[in-house]
Enzyme design. Structure first.
Site, PDB file in Angstrom:
ATOM      1  N   GLU A   1       0.650  -1.217   0.042  1.00 19.80           N
ATOM      2  CA  GLU A   1      -0.202  -0.049   0.025  1.00 19.80           C
ATOM      3  C   GLU A   1       0.890   1.228   0.100  1.00 19.80           C
ATOM      4  O   GLU A   1       2.171   1.080   0.208  1.00 19.80           O
ATOM      5  CB  GLU A   1      -1.154   0.024   1.262  1.00 19.80           C
TER       6      GLU A   1
ATOM      7  N   HIS B   1      -8.833  10.400   4.753  1.00 22.99           N
ATOM      8  CA  HIS B   1      -8.355   9.536   3.704  1.00 22.99           C
ATOM      9  C   HIS B   1      -8.763  10.085   2.393  1.00 22.99           C
ATOM     10  O   HIS B   1      -9.824  10.898   2.140  1.00 22.99           O
ATOM     11  CB  HIS B   1      -9.225   8.327   3.812  1.00 22.99           C
TER      12      HIS B   1
ATOM     13  N   ARG C   1      -0.894   9.719   3.189  1.00 21.16           N
ATOM     14  CA  ARG C   1      -2.042   9.965   2.913  1.00 21.16           C
ATOM     15  C   ARG C   1      -2.312  11.432   3.108  1.00 21.16           C
ATOM     16  O   ARG C   1      -3.204  12.157   2.445  1.00 21.16           O
ATOM     17  CB  ARG C   1      -3.072   9.544   4.175  1.00 21.16           C
TER      18      ARG C   1
ATOM     19  N   HIS D   1     -11.136   9.974   8.300  1.00 18.47           N
ATOM     20  CA  HIS D   1     -10.911   8.474   8.438  1.00 18.47           C
ATOM     21  C   HIS D   1     -10.434   8.185   9.717  1.00 18.47           C
ATOM     22  O   HIS D   1     -10.841   6.821  10.219  1.00 18.47           O
ATOM     23  CB  HIS D   1      -9.918   8.257   7.535  1.00 18.47           C
TER      24      HIS D   1
ATOM     25  N   ARG E   1      -0.813   8.644   9.940  1.00 17.00           N
ATOM     26  CA  ARG E   1      -0.640   7.194  10.314  1.00 17.00           C
ATOM     27  C   ARG E   1      -0.228   6.543   8.709  1.00 17.00           C
ATOM     28  O   ARG E   1      -0.791   6.982   7.678  1.00 17.00           O
ATOM     29  CB  ARG E   1      -1.931   6.696  10.426  1.00 17.00           C
TER      30      ARG E   1
HETATM   31  C1  LIG Z   1     -13.612   2.101   5.998  1.00 18.59           C
HETATM   32  C2  LIG Z   1     -12.514   1.814   6.835  1.00 18.59           C
HETATM   33  C3  LIG Z   1     -11.326   1.093   6.298  1.00 18.59           C
HETATM   34  C4  LIG Z   1     -10.182   0.833   7.179  1.00 18.59           C
HETATM   35  N1  LIG Z   1      -9.271   0.024   6.672  1.00 18.59           N
HETATM   36  C5  LIG Z   1      -8.104  -0.110   7.544  1.00 18.59           C
HETATM   37  C6  LIG Z   1      -7.152  -1.381   6.964  1.00 18.59           C
HETATM   38  O1  LIG Z   1      -6.995  -1.831   6.049  1.00 18.59           O
HETATM   39  N2  LIG Z   1      -6.051  -1.546   7.886  1.00 18.59           N
HETATM   40  C7  LIG Z   1      -6.089  -0.747   8.948  1.00 18.59           C
HETATM   41  O2  LIG Z   1      -5.144  -1.241   9.794  1.00 18.59           O
HETATM   42  N3  LIG Z   1      -6.931  -0.055   9.453  1.00 18.59           N
HETATM   43  C8  LIG Z   1      -7.866   0.386   8.695  1.00 18.59           C
HETATM   44  N4  LIG Z   1      -8.975   1.096   9.127  1.00 18.59           N
HETATM   45  C9  LIG Z   1      -8.800   1.831  10.514  1.00 18.59           C
HETATM   46  C10 LIG Z   1      -9.169   0.518  11.546  1.00 18.59           C
HETATM   47  O3  LIG Z   1     -10.308  -0.097  10.883  1.00 18.59           O
HETATM   48  C11 LIG Z   1      -9.621   1.372  12.806  1.00 18.59           C
HETATM   49  O4  LIG Z   1      -9.008   2.401  13.127  1.00 18.59           O
HETATM   50  C12 LIG Z   1      -9.765   0.265  13.808  1.00 18.59           C
HETATM   51  O5  LIG Z   1     -10.594  -0.797  13.435  1.00 18.59           O
HETATM   52  C13 LIG Z   1     -10.328   0.892  15.087  1.00 18.59           C
HETATM   53  O6  LIG Z   1     -10.526  -0.250  16.111  1.00 18.59           O
HETATM   54  P1  LIG Z   1     -10.866   0.042  17.407  1.00 18.59           P
HETATM   55  O7  LIG Z   1     -11.211  -1.387  18.103  1.00 18.59           O
HETATM   56  O8  LIG Z   1     -10.305   0.951  18.097  1.00 18.59           O
HETATM   57  O9  LIG Z   1     -12.493   0.754  17.236  1.00 18.59           O
HETATM   58  P2  LIG Z   1     -13.740   0.254  16.579  1.00 18.59           P
HETATM   59  O10 LIG Z   1     -13.468  -0.794  15.658  1.00 18.59           O
HETATM   60  O11 LIG Z   1     -14.151   1.481  15.844  1.00 18.59           O
HETATM   61  O12 LIG Z   1     -14.604  -0.124  17.832  1.00 18.59           O
HETATM   62  C14 LIG Z   1     -14.966   0.886  18.850  1.00 18.59           C
HETATM   63  C15 LIG Z   1     -16.288   0.276  19.476  1.00 18.59           C
HETATM   64  O13 LIG Z   1     -16.505   0.863  20.358  1.00 18.59           O
HETATM   65  C16 LIG Z   1     -17.741   0.942  20.804  1.00 18.59           C
HETATM   66  N5  LIG Z   1     -18.225   1.960  21.640  1.00 18.59           N
HETATM   67  C17 LIG Z   1     -17.866   3.262  21.193  1.00 18.59           C
HETATM   68  N6  LIG Z   1     -18.241   4.122  22.200  1.00 18.59           N
HETATM   69  C18 LIG Z   1     -18.807   3.455  23.220  1.00 18.59           C
HETATM   70  C19 LIG Z   1     -19.416   3.634  24.614  1.00 18.59           C
HETATM   71  N7  LIG Z   1     -19.421   4.896  25.028  1.00 18.59           N
HETATM   72  N8  LIG Z   1     -19.864   2.530  25.263  1.00 18.59           N
HETATM   73  C20 LIG Z   1     -19.854   1.304  24.587  1.00 18.59           C
HETATM   74  N9  LIG Z   1     -19.578   0.934  23.519  1.00 18.59           N
HETATM   75  C21 LIG Z   1     -18.702   2.248  22.911  1.00 18.59           C
HETATM   76  C22 LIG Z   1     -18.354   0.870  19.352  1.00 18.59           C
HETATM   77  O14 LIG Z   1     -19.638   0.459  19.270  1.00 18.59           O
HETATM   78  C23 LIG Z   1     -17.393  -0.087  18.661  1.00 18.59           C
HETATM   79  O15 LIG Z   1     -17.892  -1.315  18.825  1.00 18.59           O
HETATM   80  C24 LIG Z   1     -10.038   1.500   8.560  1.00 18.59           C
HETATM   81  C25 LIG Z   1     -11.246   2.245   8.864  1.00 18.59           C
HETATM   82  C26 LIG Z   1     -12.183   2.416   8.122  1.00 18.59           C
HETATM   83  C27 LIG Z   1     -13.594   3.221   8.991  1.00 18.59           C
END
Ligand SMILES: Cc1cc2nc3c(=O)[nH]c(=O)nc-3n(C[C@H](O)[C@H](O)[C@H](O)COP(=O)(O)OP(=O)(O)OC[C@H]3O[C@@H](n4cnc5c(N)ncnc54)[C@H](O)[C@@H]3O)c2cc1C
Length: 502
Positions: A118, A232, A279, A334, A369
């Site tokens: 990438e 993004h 990016r 993003h 990032r």
């Molecule tokens: C379209 C897209 C494509 C991406 N592609 C990539 C990729 O290919 N590779 C990569 O490394 N990264 C990628 N990213 C970034 C990556 O996906 C995210 O940064 C990462 O998944 C975040 O993980 P997380 O567990 O921190 O948060 P999330 O996966 O967003 O999970 C957060 C969780 O917290 C819960 N939550 C929030 N607030 C509360 C609350 N107050 N009480 C209870 N629950 C709550 C939500 O419901 C959710 O379940 C991408 C992001 C997007 C949007």
């Protein structure tokens, strides 16, 4: 909703929350995962496309790529620790425990992995499942935790506020079906994801309202690097917010190129790495060319788009996009590079409070990032935080319930205020900022916070708390942006526009 007690309370069920829960449960601790998600699609993790970067034979190049993408601002100790632990964490959790079906070169599980490249990666190092890696990772993860005897997952349950006493965090107040009750915990881990809801156009799900950052800051924890909000460059430029979807960097890694409305390739004029530049550089170039010529498109004609990226081709078809003519794109919010300040084990500045994943600032991303390092960061820090969070005694502290004596809200209150918030952030705290705009943003957001706070005094409605969290987080982002006078990575300052003397 009844009171609860648990060794480790994890707030959030994306990759970071699930990794934390797994690691804590492996130590024998009782773990409660609360998530406001009602379906896996409510987490950014589900939507991750390109994949998860892993350390190859040359860890130093991986470190160098992350630091270069961050414009030299990433914390090298944090990056080195990520790169050192990457392979073992991926192997242990994703391959051996969850059996994620990463693509292989020959298609059989015994073949070598089909590593993708990438933008801003100097070699092929990204494990992926088609261009839908997130769902193939999160589905098995949630299923695994559901079957784990020491893990309880409470869906459709929101953490409203942290329970604190004398600088220590003892759990959180939870809301479900309009009822609120405390959950006391030996340690609490925030894994609440990003801040996409603060902007009109975002690749994140609607639930990305910055809850973890706001709850931690309101409890007194330190935050850092919040000005570094990553946009993004290539999100589909649909009419409506819900049409937006990401066109993974992997497309440009495989040869797709950006063209302006006059059909010209323009990235070679902006950066030596052309379409594979970092990016922030590509996002600003796209915005500049869109302003100058009209809609920018992603030309995928030189790759086997439908064969190699069938899931993206399907998303185009669902929206009636003739991808053979170039896919209309525009930058969209993003990823939050900063967040709640944590150490190498996810410990925040408050005792017994941890933060992991996108809501945490580990130092790995600095000002910008590198693609496909976020799932990895959530996994590695989640495992470490889960181990560090286990082993503390639970203490029941005084936990007065918030007042909900006047629950009704004016019709459309939260929707209207959220739109106002997004307008302010888009206009003044987006891809480019200037000092006067940031002053206006802070003043506008402070007024909005005052209006929202007036309602939270007597209400506990979930959408109101989400609005409160988005407002607090937006204010912190605007403040961090105003205080940082140096353009680096995602924080790009322009001279303030001339004020007309008339
Ligand atoms: C379209 C897209 C494509 C991406 N592609 C990539 C990729 O290919 N590779 C990569 O490394 N990264 C990628 N990213 C970034 C990556 O996906 C995210 O940064 C990462 O998944 C975040 O993980 P997380 O567990 O921190 O948060 P999330 O996966 O967003 O999970 C957060 C969780 O917290 C819960 N939550 C929030 N607030 C509360 C609350 N107050 N009480 C209870 N629950 C709550 C939500 O419901 C959710 O379940 C991408 C992001 C997007 C949007």
């Amino acid at each position: 909703m009844r009171e609860r007690e648990t060794d480790v309370l994890v707030v959030g069920s994306g990759v970071a929350g699930c990794s934390t829960a797994l690691a804590a449960a492996r130590t024998g601790a009782s773990v409660t995962v609360v998530t406001k998600a009602t379906a896996p699609e409510d987490s950014s993790t589900w939507w991750a496309q390109g994949g998860i970067a892993v350390t190859g034979d040359d860890p130093e190049t991986f470190v160098a790529d992350i630091v270069a993408a961050s414009d030299g601002t990433a914390d090298e100790a944090a990056v080195e620790s990520l790169v050192t632990d990457a392979r073992d964490a991926v192997e242990d959790v994703l391959v051996e425990t969850l059996d994620v079906p990463f693509d292989t070169e020959g298609g059989d599980a015994s073949d070598d992995y089909d590593l993708a490249r990438e933008a801003a990666h100097s070699e092929r190092r990204i494990l992926h499942v088609d261009a839908s890696t997130g769902r193939h990772l999160l589905g098995p993860f949630l299923a695994h935790l559901a079957g784990h005897e020491s893990v309880t997952v409470l869906e459709d349950t929101m953490a409203l506020d942290l329970l604190t006493a004398e600088g220590r965090v003892h759990g959180a107040l939870l809301e479900r079906d309009d009822e609120v009750a405390p959950c006391f915990a030996g340690a609490t881990v925030l894994a609440t994801g990003g801040v996409g809801a603060c902007y009109e156009r975002s690749t994140n799900p609607e639930a990305a309202t910055g809850d973890g950052v706001a709850m931690a800051a309101l409890a007194g924890a330190e935050t850092r690097d919040l000005e570094y909000v990553q946009f993004h460059p290539t999100a589909y430029a649909g009419e409506e917010r819900e049409d937006t979807f990401l066109l993974s960097e992997a497309l440009r890694g495989e040869g797709a190129v950006l063209r302006n409305a006059e059909g010209e390739r323009f990235m070679p004029d902006y950066h030596a790495d052309a379409d594979l530049a970092p990016r922030d550089v590509v996002a600003r170039a796209v915005a500049t060319e869109a302003e100058r010529t009209g809609t920018v498109t992603l030309d995928v004609s030189e790759l086997g788009f439908a064969e190699e990226f069938p899931d993206l081709a399907a998303l185009c078809e669902e929206r009636g996009v003739e991808w053979a003519d170039g896919i209309p794109i525009a930058p969209a919010e993003h990823f939050l590079c900063g967040g709640v300040d944590v150490d190498l084990h996810g410990r925040t500045s408050l005792d017994r409070l941890f933060a992991v994943g996108e809501c945490a600032r580990t130092g790995v991303h600095g000002a910008n990032r590198l693609a496909s390092t976020s799932l990895l960061e959530g996994l590695v820090w989640g495992v470490r935080a889960g181990e560090a969070a286990a082993g503390h005694d639970t203490e029941r502290v005084d936990a007065p319930l918030p007042d909900d004596s006047d629950p009704a809200l004016p019709p459309g209150f939260c929707v209207d205020k959220r739109r106002r918030l997004q307008r302010v952030m888009d206009e003044h705290v987006g891809l480019e900022r200037d000092a006067a705009g940031l002053r206006r943003a802070r003043a506008g957001l402070r007024r909005l916070k005052g209006e929202v706070d007036a309602y939270t005094r007597t209400r506990t409605a979930r959408d109101l708390y989400e609005l409160r969290n988005a407002t607090v987080t937006a204010l912190l982002v605007a403040r961090a942006a105003a205080e940082n006078t140096e353009s680096r990575g995602c924080h790009f300052l322009t001279p303030a526009p001339e004020v007309d003397a008339d």
